[in-house]
Design a protein around this motif. Structure first.
Motif, PDB file in Angstrom:
ATOM      1  N   ASN A  31       0.840  -1.202   0.000  1.00  0.00           N
ATOM      2  CA  ASN A  31       0.000   0.000   0.000  1.00  0.00           C
ATOM      3  C   ASN A  31       0.878   1.255   0.000  1.00  0.00           C
ATOM      4  N   PRO A  32       0.953   1.986  -1.109  1.00  0.00           N
ATOM      5  CA  PRO A  32       1.862   3.137  -1.196  1.00  0.00           C
ATOM      6  C   PRO A  32       1.491   4.291  -0.275  1.00  0.00           C
ATOM      7  N   THR A  33       0.256   4.316   0.238  1.00  0.00           N
ATOM      8  CA  THR A  33      -0.080   5.368   1.194  1.00  0.00           C
ATOM      9  C   THR A  33       0.555   5.076   2.552  1.00  0.00           C
ATOM     10  N   ARG A  34       0.937   3.833   2.770  1.00  0.00           N
ATOM     11  CA  ARG A  34       1.651   3.470   3.992  1.00  0.00           C
ATOM     12  C   ARG A  34       3.159   3.558   3.777  1.00  0.00           C
ATOM     13  N   ASN A  35       3.634   2.858   2.757  1.00  0.00           N
ATOM     14  CA  ASN A  35       5.062   2.846   2.433  1.00  0.00           C
ATOM     15  C   ASN A  35       5.195   2.789   0.916  1.00  0.00           C
ATOM     16  N   ASP A  36       5.778   3.809   0.347  1.00  0.00           N
ATOM     17  CA  ASP A  36       5.932   3.858  -1.111  1.00  0.00           C
ATOM     18  C   ASP A  36       7.275   3.232  -1.484  1.00  0.00           C
ATOM     19  N   VAL A  37       7.263   1.906  -1.612  1.00  0.00           N
ATOM     20  CA  VAL A  37       8.486   1.145  -1.865  1.00  0.00           C
ATOM     21  C   VAL A  37       8.507   0.748  -3.334  1.00  0.00           C
ATOM     22  N   LYS A  38       9.512   1.184  -4.047  1.00  0.00           N
ATOM     23  CA  LYS A  38       9.496   1.065  -5.503  1.00  0.00           C
ATOM     24  C   LYS A  38      10.296  -0.123  -6.040  1.00  0.00           C
ATOM     25  N   SER A  39      11.060  -0.804  -5.190  1.00  0.00           N
ATOM     26  CA  SER A  39      11.875  -1.902  -5.696  1.00  0.00           C
ATOM     27  C   SER A  39      12.203  -2.866  -4.567  1.00  0.00           C
ATOM     28  N   ASP A  40      12.608  -4.073  -4.946  1.00  0.00           N
ATOM     29  CA  ASP A  40      13.054  -5.042  -3.957  1.00  0.00           C
ATOM     30  C   ASP A  40      14.277  -4.527  -3.217  1.00  0.00           C
ATOM     31  N   GLU A  41      15.155  -3.854  -3.937  1.00  0.00           N
ATOM     32  CA  GLU A  41      16.372  -3.326  -3.323  1.00  0.00           C
ATOM     33  C   GLU A  41      16.047  -2.300  -2.238  1.00  0.00           C
ATOM     34  N   GLU A  42      15.053  -1.470  -2.514  1.00  0.00           N
ATOM     35  CA  GLU A  42      14.642  -0.491  -1.508  1.00  0.00           C
ATOM     36  C   GLU A  42      14.022  -1.190  -0.304  1.00  0.00           C
ATOM     37  N   ALA A  43      13.213  -2.219  -0.557  1.00  0.00           N
ATOM     38  CA  ALA A  43      12.604  -2.976   0.534  1.00  0.00           C
ATOM     39  C   ALA A  43      13.678  -3.598   1.413  1.00  0.00           C
ATOM     40  N   ILE A  44      14.686  -4.189   0.792  1.00  0.00           N
ATOM     41  CA  ILE A  44      15.785  -4.817   1.539  1.00  0.00           C
ATOM     42  C   ILE A  44      16.491  -3.794   2.420  1.00  0.00           C
ATOM     43  N   GLN A  45      16.774  -2.620   1.869  1.00  0.00           N
ATOM     44  CA  GLN A  45      17.471  -1.590   2.629  1.00  0.00           C
ATOM     45  C   GLN A  45      16.633  -1.102   3.810  1.00  0.00           C
ATOM     46  N   LEU A  46      15.343  -0.908   3.584  1.00  0.00           N
ATOM     47  CA  LEU A  46      14.463  -0.452   4.662  1.00  0.00           C
ATOM     48  C   LEU A  46      14.413  -1.470   5.800  1.00  0.00           C
ATOM     49  N   LEU A  47      14.346  -2.742   5.446  1.00  0.00           N
ATOM     50  CA  LEU A  47      14.323  -3.786   6.469  1.00  0.00           C
ATOM     51  C   LEU A  47      15.654  -3.854   7.211  1.00  0.00           C
ATOM     52  N   SER A  48      16.755  -3.778   6.465  1.00  0.00           N
ATOM     53  CA  SER A  48      18.083  -3.802   7.095  1.00  0.00           C
ATOM     54  C   SER A  48      18.255  -2.648   8.072  1.00  0.00           C
ATOM     55  N   ASP A  49      17.828  -1.462   7.656  1.00  0.00           N
ATOM     56  CA  ASP A  49      17.944  -0.283   8.520  1.00  0.00           C
ATOM     57  C   ASP A  49      17.099  -0.451   9.786  1.00  0.00           C
ATOM     58  N   SER A  50      15.924  -1.055   9.634  1.00  0.00           N
ATOM     59  CA  SER A  50      15.045  -1.270  10.791  1.00  0.00           C
ATOM     60  C   SER A  50      15.670  -2.237  11.780  1.00  0.00           C
ATOM     61  N   ILE A  51      16.254  -3.315  11.264  1.00  0.00           N
ATOM     62  CA  ILE A  51      16.907  -4.290  12.135  1.00  0.00           C
ATOM     63  C   ILE A  51      18.070  -3.645  12.875  1.00  0.00           C
ATOM     64  N   GLU A  52      18.830  -2.855  12.155  1.00  0.00           N
ATOM     65  CA  GLU A  52      19.970  -2.166  12.769  1.00  0.00           C
ATOM     66  C   GLU A  52      19.511  -1.242  13.891  1.00  0.00           C
ATOM     67  N   MET A  53      18.427  -0.528  13.670  1.00  0.00           N
ATOM     68  CA  MET A  53      17.916   0.387  14.687  1.00  0.00           C
ATOM     69  C   MET A  53      17.447  -0.393  15.932  1.00  0.00           C
ATOM     70  N   ILE A  54      16.731  -1.499  15.712  1.00  0.00           N
ATOM     71  CA  ILE A  54      16.249  -2.305  16.837  1.00  0.00           C
ATOM     72  C   ILE A  54      17.424  -2.860  17.627  1.00  0.00           C
ATOM     73  N   GLU A  55      18.406  -3.405  16.934  1.00  0.00           N
ATOM     74  CA  GLU A  55      19.562  -3.994  17.617  1.00  0.00           C
ATOM     75  C   GLU A  55      20.361  -2.950  18.367  1.00  0.00           C
ATOM     76  N   ALA A  56      20.424  -1.737  17.837  1.00  0.00           N
ATOM     77  CA  ALA A  56      21.134  -0.664  18.537  1.00  0.00           C
ATOM     78  C   ALA A  56      20.442  -0.340  19.864  1.00  0.00           C
ATOM     79  N   CYS A  57      19.119  -0.411  19.878  1.00  0.00           N
ATOM     80  CA  CYS A  57      18.362  -0.144  21.108  1.00  0.00           C
ATOM     81  C   CYS A  57      18.528  -1.273  22.134  1.00  0.00           C
ATOM     82  N   LEU A  58      18.790  -2.469  21.633  1.00  0.00           N
ATOM     83  CA  LEU A  58      18.911  -3.625  22.522  1.00  0.00           C
ATOM     84  C   LEU A  58      20.316  -3.803  23.058  1.00  0.00           C
ATOM     85  N   ASN A  59      21.292  -3.156  22.444  1.00  0.00           N
ATOM     86  CA  ASN A  59      22.692  -3.320  22.862  1.00  0.00           C
ATOM     87  C   ASN A  59      23.122  -2.228  23.852  1.00  0.00           C
TER      88      ASN A  59
END
Length: 260
Positions: free
Chosen positions: A232-260
């Motif tokens: 749903n582009p009104t929630r997240n306007d993700v235009k490619s698999d590569e962008e999706a991968i980066q967004l997920l990677s960044d989210s994981i990094e942020m979560i792990e930073a909060c846990l460390n």
């Protein structure tokens, strides 16, 4: 505490592409969401796809109500099937929330739903979780905090706490977590803004870093499941698999930073 990604990111892509995106993000754990991309696959096909990518199933989310009802399948059918899937695929948590009746979509299914959770929780050692609902028009205990807590305490139930569903009620997610926390066995994590749920962390206005640090302080030991909507582009306007991968990677990094 483990971090997983829901395969419900997409429902129009095929399951191989969805799993490949998750693997490329660096995440090893998934919540298997039995949406349109997975519902008609055999459990053997799912297991093969998961195993060949080295993924681990943390939880399984049963089909959304409208999908199951269109197939003349009810919640009991899917809980039994989901428990069999957990035995084959691994994982300890089953998420279910069939919240309206098959013959009346305007009437809640609370009695049957809570009875199903109480019954099946007695016959399995798996955790069968309901989920708090957003601020929908229907009158249901699944969107009423005090009523849901009362029912969970009576039925010895547990829940998946979706923070964007909680945010839709215009109440503090930190306070709601504090009231629900004795029953929480899974968390659906995403951001929220202007009525839009399941946004990428950092694109909304929820106090997510504070929330994750509180989970660590409380000794929360169950999954944190990233649940985004990339369709749903009104929630997240993700235009490619590569962008999706980066967004997920960044989210994981942020979560792990909060846990460390």
């Amino acid at each position: 505490m483990e971090v997983a990604i829901s395969t419900g990111l997409y429902y129009t892509k095929n399951h191989h592409e969805i799993l490949d995106i998750i693997v490329a993000s660096g995440c090893k754990r998934i919540e298997l969401f039995l949406n349109q991309a997975f519902i008609d696959l055999s459990v053997e096909e799912i297991k093969e796809a998961i195993d060949e990518r080295g993924l681990i199933v943390s939880s399984i989310h049963l089909p959304l109500t409208f999908i199951a009802y269109k197939r003349n399948e009810n919640e009991g059918y899917w809980i039994e099937k989901g428990l069999k899937y957990l035995e084959i695929l691994g994982g300890e948590i089953l998420v279910t929330h069939f919240f309206y009746k098959p013959d009346n979509h305007q009437m809640n299914n609370d009695i049957s739903h809570l009875a199903n959770i109480a019954y099946y929780s007695e016959v399995t050692d798996k955790l069968i979780c309901t989920e708090n609902l957003p601020n929908i028009e229907m009158d249901t205990v699944l969107k009423d905090q005090s009523q849901l807590i009362e029912k969970l305490s009576i039925n010895k139930g547990c829940m998946t706490f979706d923070i964007t569903h909680a945010a839709s009620h215009n109440r503090c997610i930190i306070a709601q977590y504090g009231q629900y926390k004795n029953y929480i066995r899974n968390i659906h994590l995403s951001d929220y803004l202007d009525g839009n749920e399941h946004k990428v962390i950092g694109t909304g206005n929820l106090p997510i870093e504070r929330f994750i640090k509180l989970l660590k302080k409380d000794g929360y030991k169950y999954p944190i499941t990233i649940e985004y909507d990339f369709e749903n582009p009104t929630r997240n306007d993700v235009k490619s698999d590569e962008e999706a991968i980066q967004l997920l990677s960044d989210s994981i990094e942020m979560i792990e930073a909060c846990l460390n």
